[in-house]
Design an enzyme around this catalytic site. Structure first.
Site, short mmCIF file in Angstrom:
data_model
loop_
_atom_site.label_atom_id
_atom_site.label_comp_id
_atom_site.label_asym_id
_atom_site.label_seq_id
_atom_site.Cartn_x
_atom_site.Cartn_y
_atom_site.Cartn_z
N HIS A 102 31.29 -17.04 12.40
CA HIS A 102 32.39 -16.55 11.57
C HIS A 102 32.73 -15.15 12.08
O HIS A 102 31.83 -14.41 12.48
CB HIS A 102 31.99 -16.35 10.11
CG HIS A 102 31.54 -17.57 9.37
ND1 HIS A 102 30.25 -17.99 9.33
CD2 HIS A 102 32.22 -18.43 8.58
CE1 HIS A 102 30.14 -19.06 8.57
NE2 HIS A 102 31.33 -19.36 8.09
N ASP A 105 30.42 -12.51 10.78
CA ASP A 105 29.01 -12.55 11.21
C ASP A 105 28.79 -11.61 12.38
O ASP A 105 27.76 -10.95 12.47
CB ASP A 105 28.58 -13.93 11.74
CG ASP A 105 28.83 -15.08 10.82
OD1 ASP A 105 28.87 -14.85 9.61
OD2 ASP A 105 28.99 -16.21 11.33
N HIS A 272 26.39 -31.62 3.16
CA HIS A 272 27.57 -31.75 2.30
C HIS A 272 27.79 -33.20 1.90
O HIS A 272 28.26 -33.48 0.79
CB HIS A 272 28.81 -31.21 3.02
CG HIS A 272 28.73 -29.75 3.34
ND1 HIS A 272 29.75 -29.09 3.99
CD2 HIS A 272 27.78 -28.83 3.09
CE1 HIS A 272 29.40 -27.81 4.14
NE2 HIS A 272 28.21 -27.63 3.60
N ASP A 340 23.89 -26.01 11.45
CA ASP A 340 24.25 -25.18 10.30
C ASP A 340 23.05 -25.23 9.37
O ASP A 340 23.09 -25.84 8.30
CB ASP A 340 25.52 -25.73 9.64
CG ASP A 340 26.11 -24.75 8.65
OD1 ASP A 340 25.44 -23.73 8.37
OD2 ASP A 340 27.22 -24.99 8.15
#
Ligand code: XLS
Ligand code: NI
Ligand code: NI
Length: 438
Positions: A102, A105, A272, A340
């Protein structure tokens, strides 16, 4: 600065399944060919910056537990630079081809957007150099549109157009730096694009705004000539009570409705899927069936905890079945397997990051090999073909082509009577699967 990982003196090597060295690969052999491609080409592993280098083990009950030498400065830009160098040391020693980040980050946000962008440029310049020196590539970049308080009610779905504009400015810049670093893709994860209560939310309007935002990103992509793939990352909840990018099916409906389906594929995350009460394989299979399977965020959840625990993937069933679906869909084009995932709060040593990634890479290497064997043998494919063979008869084909009518089917049924039904053989198939896993 001394090395971050002195205990890892040389790059992690493949030593084969008999090795007992915890710092060696037992199954991931980058150059070994599986179904005509090397494992590295199939799996396209990426290390994520946020958990691996910025995550320090904090949770809602306490701050971080991990002390890293690259954080030992009071100057945030010096920390950013030391972190980036440590990251590339890690990528190289681990032997991964890709990384993901990101914007926030890699370079900390400043008081103004101008200064924030200047900081980002400074770090991106170093990242470019380190990429060139090491050959590590950027799988995808993204913008953090969820940490700053301005985004508490969303970014593209914020009730305020000024926040929408800020988010647009941020994404514009994040796309520019992703392009500059040769990113193969760009991810949109709607961290706070959803709602906490419908009592204060205009759901329809927010969805329209999200689509407008993505169309603007598509236009800007063309304008700057960024050729990477756009992805949207489904997640049903957390941090919001309801996220608009709920699951693969919800994202697909959204993309279709707003004429975005040709511009975005999905970045499917295992944890997710669990939160959406789907299996990881289901999400991949749905995306593949609709031509929108793009990339993977590889991790796993904990069925007893029920939040996005982002653990490293070790479940062989999940790895094998996800690879089985991916191989059948033709493998990755621009995407890859991005970890992730974060080490647990008690795994405080830098070397724990190696154990975590080695385990994840070995698990997916095994998954790949298992899936390749399942494909070669064709046992499941044959069973499925046979199960649907009625559709390959002239009668079935006619229905599939949309040429039959209800009246004709009634006539057929009156003539032929009760259909012959067949066993689904689930237990037998599960037993076969177990033989492959072993
Ligand atoms: C959070 C998401 C996030 C995205 C990138 O749950 O997985 O890490 O992958 O913004
Ligand atoms: Ni993710
Ligand atoms: Ni996640």
């Amino acid at each position: 600065m001394s090395e971050l990982f002195p205990e890892v003196t040389k790059p992690i090597r493949y030593e084969g399944p008999k090795s007992r060295d915890p710092l060696a690969f037992k199954h991931y052999n980058a150059s070994e060919k599986v179904l005509g491609k090397t494992m590295a080409e199939h799996l396209r592993f990426a290390v994520c910056y946020w958990h691996t280098f910025k995550g320090l083990g904090g949770d809602p009950f306490g701050p971080g537990t991990m002390i890293r030498n690259y954080n030992a400065s009071s100057d945030p830009m010096q920390v950013a630079e030391m972190t980036l160098r440590a990251a590339f040391e890690f990528f190289t020693k681990l032997g991964v081809g890709f990384w993901c980040f990101h914007d926030r980050d890699i370079a900390p946000e400043a008081d103004t957007l101008t200064e924030t962008n200047r900081r980002l440029d400074q770090i991106v310049k170093l990242a470019r150099k380190l990429q060139r020196d090491t050959g590590v590539k950027l799988l995808w970049g993204t913008a953090n549109l969820f940490s700053n308080r301005r985004y508490m009610a969303g970014a593209a779905t914020n009730p305020s157009p000024a926040v929408f504009a800020y988010a647009a400015a941020q994404v514009k810049k994040a796309m520019e730096v992703t392009k500059e670093l040769g990113g193969a893709g760009y991810v949109f994860w709607g961290g706070r694009e959803g709602y906490d209560t419908l009592l204060n939310t205009n759901l329809g309007r927010e969805l329209d705004h999200l689509a407008t935002f993505l169309h603007m990103a598509v236009d800007y992509k063309k304008k700057i000539g960024f050729r990477g793939q756009f992805y949207i990352e489904p997640k049903p909840k957390e941090p919001t009570k309801h996220q608009y990018d709920f699951d693969a099916a919800g994202c697909y409906a959204f993309l279709l409705k707003y004429d975005l389906v040709k511009h975005l594929k999905l970045n499917i995350e295992a944890n997710h899927a669990t939160l959406a009460t789907h299996t990881f394989q289901h999400e991949l299979e749905f995306a593949a069936a609709n031509g929108i399977l793009g990339s993977i965020d590889a991790n796993r959840g904990d069925l007893l905890l029920g939040w996005d625990t982002d653990q490293f993937p070790t479940d062989l069933y999940d790895c094998a079945l996800s690879m089985y679906t991916l191989l059948q869909a033709g493998g990755f084009k621009t995407g890859g397997l991005n970890f992730d995932a974060k080490v647990r709060r008690q795994s405080i040593d830098p070397v724990d990051l190696f154990h975590a990634h080695i385990g994840g890479m070995d698990a997916f290497a095994r998954g790949l090999k298992i899936a390749a064997r399942m494909l070669k043998d064709g046992a499941f494919a044959k069973f499925i073909r046979n199960r649907y063979k009625g559709w390959d008869t002239p009668f079935g084909r006619k229905i599939e082509r949309g040429k039959a009518t209800f009246a004709e089917l009634e006539k057929y049924t009156l003539k032929n009577g009760e259909p012959r039904i067949q066993s689904g053989r689930q237990e037998m198939l599960e037993n076969i699967l177990n033989e492959y896993i072993a």
